[in-house]
Write a protein that holds these residues in place. Structure first.
Motif, PDB file in Angstrom:
ATOM      1  N   MET A  32       0.727  -1.313   0.143  1.00 11.58           N
ATOM      2  CA  MET A  32       0.093   0.083   0.133  1.00 11.58           C
ATOM      3  C   MET A  32       0.777   1.016   0.019  1.00 11.58           C
ATOM      4  SD  MET A  32      -3.076  -1.094  -0.350  1.00 11.58           S
ATOM      5  CE  MET A  32      -3.931   0.613  -0.149  1.00 11.58           C
ATOM      6  N   ARG A  33       2.168   1.144   0.634  1.00  2.00           N
ATOM      7  CA  ARG A  33       2.815   2.351   0.481  1.00  2.00           C
ATOM      8  C   ARG A  33       3.292   2.569  -0.902  1.00  2.00           C
ATOM      9  NH1 ARG A  33       7.871   3.179  -0.301  1.00  2.00           N
ATOM     10  NH2 ARG A  33       8.562   1.090  -0.305  1.00  2.00           N
ATOM     11  N   ILE A  34       3.571   1.531  -1.653  1.00  3.39           N
ATOM     12  CA  ILE A  34       4.009   1.782  -3.237  1.00  3.39           C
ATOM     13  C   ILE A  34       2.966   1.984  -3.791  1.00  3.39           C
ATOM     14  CG2 ILE A  34       5.068   0.671  -4.994  1.00  3.39           C
ATOM     15  CD1 ILE A  34       6.675  -1.140  -2.923  1.00  3.39           C
ATOM     16  N   ILE A  35       1.761   1.368  -3.958  1.00  6.99           N
ATOM     17  CA  ILE A  35       0.655   1.496  -4.887  1.00  6.99           C
ATOM     18  C   ILE A  35      -0.671   2.169  -4.382  1.00  6.99           C
ATOM     19  CG2 ILE A  35       1.462  -0.149  -6.371  1.00  6.99           C
ATOM     20  CD1 ILE A  35      -0.836  -1.684  -5.303  1.00  6.99           C
ATOM     21  N   GLY A  36      -0.549   2.673  -3.065  1.00  7.78           N
ATOM     22  CA  GLY A  36      -1.876   3.084  -2.310  1.00  7.78           C
ATOM     23  C   GLY A  36      -2.046   4.548  -2.666  1.00  7.78           C
ATOM     24  N   GLY A  37      -3.201   5.133  -2.203  1.00  7.98           N
ATOM     25  CA  GLY A  37      -3.378   6.467  -2.325  1.00  7.98           C
ATOM     26  C   GLY A  37      -4.535   6.516  -3.614  1.00  7.98           C
ATOM     27  N   LYS A  38      -4.800   7.955  -3.486  1.00  9.80           N
ATOM     28  CA  LYS A  38      -5.785   8.072  -4.516  1.00  9.80           C
ATOM     29  C   LYS A  38      -5.714   8.181  -6.140  1.00  9.80           C
ATOM     30  CE  LYS A  38      -9.217  11.974  -5.517  1.00  9.80           C
ATOM     31  NZ  LYS A  38      -9.517  13.197  -5.198  1.00  9.80           N
ATOM     32  N   LYS A  40      -2.260   6.547  -7.707  1.00  9.47           N
ATOM     33  CA  LYS A  40      -1.299   5.703  -8.012  1.00  9.47           C
ATOM     34  C   LYS A  40      -2.002   4.375  -8.955  1.00  9.47           C
ATOM     35  CE  LYS A  40       2.528   6.774  -5.247  1.00  9.47           C
ATOM     36  NZ  LYS A  40       3.297   6.085  -4.033  1.00  9.47           N
ATOM     37  N   LEU A  41      -2.978   3.721  -8.367  1.00 10.53           N
ATOM     38  CA  LEU A  41      -3.524   2.748  -9.455  1.00 10.53           C
ATOM     39  C   LEU A  41      -4.157   3.115 -10.503  1.00 10.53           C
ATOM     40  CD1 LEU A  41      -4.912   0.085  -6.447  1.00 10.53           C
ATOM     41  CD2 LEU A  41      -3.057  -0.210  -8.125  1.00 10.53           C
ATOM     42  N   LEU A  42      -4.948   4.317 -10.362  1.00  7.10           N
ATOM     43  CA  LEU A  42      -5.311   4.937 -11.730  1.00  7.10           C
ATOM     44  C   LEU A  42      -4.245   5.275 -12.748  1.00  7.10           C
ATOM     45  CD1 LEU A  42      -8.084   7.420 -10.017  1.00  7.10           C
ATOM     46  CD2 LEU A  42      -8.480   4.908 -11.060  1.00  7.10           C
ATOM     47  N   LEU A  43      -3.116   5.915 -12.123  1.00  4.19           N
ATOM     48  CA  LEU A  43      -2.266   6.101 -13.119  1.00  4.19           C
ATOM     49  C   LEU A  43      -1.438   4.823 -13.816  1.00  4.19           C
ATOM     50  CD1 LEU A  43      -0.221   8.943 -11.024  1.00  4.19           C
ATOM     51  CD2 LEU A  43      -1.189   9.179 -13.253  1.00  4.19           C
ATOM     52  N   LEU A  44      -1.259   4.048 -12.923  1.00  4.22           N
ATOM     53  CA  LEU A  44      -0.718   2.477 -13.307  1.00  4.22           C
ATOM     54  C   LEU A  44      -1.575   1.924 -14.402  1.00  4.22           C
ATOM     55  CD1 LEU A  44       0.956   1.160 -10.302  1.00  4.22           C
ATOM     56  CD2 LEU A  44       2.080   1.915 -12.059  1.00  4.22           C
ATOM     57  N   ASN A  45      -2.888   1.996 -14.265  1.00  2.00           N
ATOM     58  CA  ASN A  45      -3.740   1.270 -15.158  1.00  2.00           C
ATOM     59  C   ASN A  45      -3.741   2.237 -16.389  1.00  2.00           C
ATOM     60  OD1 ASN A  45      -5.849  -0.612 -15.586  1.00  2.00           O
ATOM     61  ND2 ASN A  45      -7.289   1.192 -15.870  1.00  2.00           N
ATOM     62  N   SER A  46      -3.739   3.425 -16.367  1.00  2.00           N
ATOM     63  CA  SER A  46      -3.511   4.277 -17.542  1.00  2.00           C
ATOM     64  C   SER A  46      -2.420   3.925 -18.375  1.00  2.00           C
ATOM     65  CB  SER A  46      -3.685   5.951 -17.271  1.00  2.00           C
ATOM     66  OG  SER A  46      -4.921   6.182 -16.884  1.00  2.00           O
ATOM     67  N   GLU A  76       7.452   9.223  -7.427  1.00  2.00           N
ATOM     68  CA  GLU A  76       7.228   8.256  -6.457  1.00  2.00           C
ATOM     69  C   GLU A  76       7.275   6.751  -7.196  1.00  2.00           C
ATOM     70  OE1 GLU A  76       3.928   8.732  -3.530  1.00  2.00           O
ATOM     71  OE2 GLU A  76       4.818  10.575  -3.041  1.00  2.00           O
ATOM     72  N   LEU A  77       6.412   6.575  -8.194  1.00  3.90           N
ATOM     73  CA  LEU A  77       6.362   5.428  -8.536  1.00  3.90           C
ATOM     74  C   LEU A  77       7.539   5.059  -9.409  1.00  3.90           C
ATOM     75  CD1 LEU A  77       2.733   5.620 -10.193  1.00  3.90           C
ATOM     76  CD2 LEU A  77       3.595   3.815  -8.547  1.00  3.90           C
ATOM     77  N   GLU A  78       8.229   6.021  -9.958  1.00  2.54           N
ATOM     78  CA  GLU A  78       9.707   5.634 -10.642  1.00  2.54           C
ATOM     79  C   GLU A  78      10.672   5.450  -9.536  1.00  2.54           C
ATOM     80  OE1 GLU A  78      12.589   7.974 -13.578  1.00  2.54           O
ATOM     81  OE2 GLU A  78      11.060   9.193 -12.514  1.00  2.54           O
ATOM     82  N   ASP A  80      10.248   4.217  -6.957  1.00  2.00           N
ATOM     83  CA  ASP A  80      10.122   2.608  -6.341  1.00  2.00           C
ATOM     84  C   ASP A  80      10.271   1.686  -7.046  1.00  2.00           C
ATOM     85  OD1 ASP A  80       9.187   3.440  -3.610  1.00  2.00           O
ATOM     86  OD2 ASP A  80       7.348   3.707  -4.239  1.00  2.00           O
ATOM     87  N   GLY A  81      10.633   2.073  -8.460  1.00  2.00           N
ATOM     88  CA  GLY A  81      11.027   0.862  -9.435  1.00  2.00           C
ATOM     89  C   GLY A  81       9.949   0.376 -10.355  1.00  2.00           C
ATOM     90  N   ILE A  82       8.572   1.092 -10.200  1.00  2.00           N
ATOM     91  CA  ILE A  82       7.274   0.509 -10.910  1.00  2.00           C
ATOM     92  C   ILE A  82       7.126   1.138 -12.069  1.00  2.00           C
ATOM     93  CG2 ILE A  82       4.804   0.371 -10.548  1.00  2.00           C
ATOM     94  CD1 ILE A  82       6.404  -0.955  -8.388  1.00  2.00           C
ATOM     95  N   ILE A  83       7.498   2.083 -12.539  1.00  2.00           N
ATOM     96  CA  ILE A  83       7.502   2.800 -13.849  1.00  2.00           C
ATOM     97  C   ILE A  83       9.068   3.357 -14.099  1.00  2.00           C
ATOM     98  CG2 ILE A  83       5.275   3.400 -13.813  1.00  2.00           C
ATOM     99  CD1 ILE A  83       5.904   6.414 -13.392  1.00  2.00           C
ATOM    100  N   GLU A  84       9.085   3.658 -15.596  1.00  2.00           N
ATOM    101  CA  GLU A  84      10.295   4.282 -15.813  1.00  2.00           C
ATOM    102  C   GLU A  84       9.798   5.449 -16.814  1.00  2.00           C
ATOM    103  OE1 GLU A  84      12.112   2.274 -19.537  1.00  2.00           O
ATOM    104  OE2 GLU A  84      12.604   1.155 -17.950  1.00  2.00           O
TER     105      GLU A  84
END
Length: 123
Positions: A32-38, A40-46, A76-78, A80-84
């Motif tokens: 949740m620290r990495i993908i939680g919040g209002k 992040k999941l919407l951004l990752l899905n897009s 933050e996502l970058e 944490d290594g989730i996006i580049e």
């Protein structure tokens, strides 16, 4: 006397159950620290759907997000290594975001959440 023995065993069992619960919560808290919040999941899905995704495209899809919040969430996502992030030396500047191999491991999670949301009854 025998009753006390049973209670001690039960106490050990309860302690073990609590330890397992805490370990599971640690993992969930980390996720949740990495993908939680209002946002992040919407951004990752897009980004998952329109890979690579440009900053302006993401901003248009999520009209309620501010420029500063979008920038912060992407950073933050970058980190944490989730996006580049890839910036092109062009005028006007072009920046694209895509999922990293670690971010791709979240795709089944995102898809499962989308499927769950589609099946949830409207109220």
């Amino acid at each position: 006397m025998e009753k006390d023995t049973i209670d001690e065993k039960q106490a050990v069992s309860d302690a073990e159950e609590m330890r397992i619960l805490e370990e599971n919560n640690i993992a969930l808290t980390k996720a949740m620290r990495i993908i939680g919040g209002k946002w992040k999941l919407l951004l990752l899905n897009s980004i998952r759907r329109d890979c690579p995704a440009r900053f302006g495209e993401l901003r248009k899809k999520m009209q309620d997000i501010t420029h500063a919040t979008l920038t912060a969430q992407l950073k933050e996502l970058e980190s944490d290594g989730i996006i580049e992030r890839k910036a092109y030396p062009e005028v006007p500047p072009r920046v694209e975001y895509k999922l990293t191999p670690l971010g791709i491991t979240l795709v089944p999670v995102i898809e499962a959440l989308c499927a769950w949301g589609e099946g949830y009854p409207d109220k």
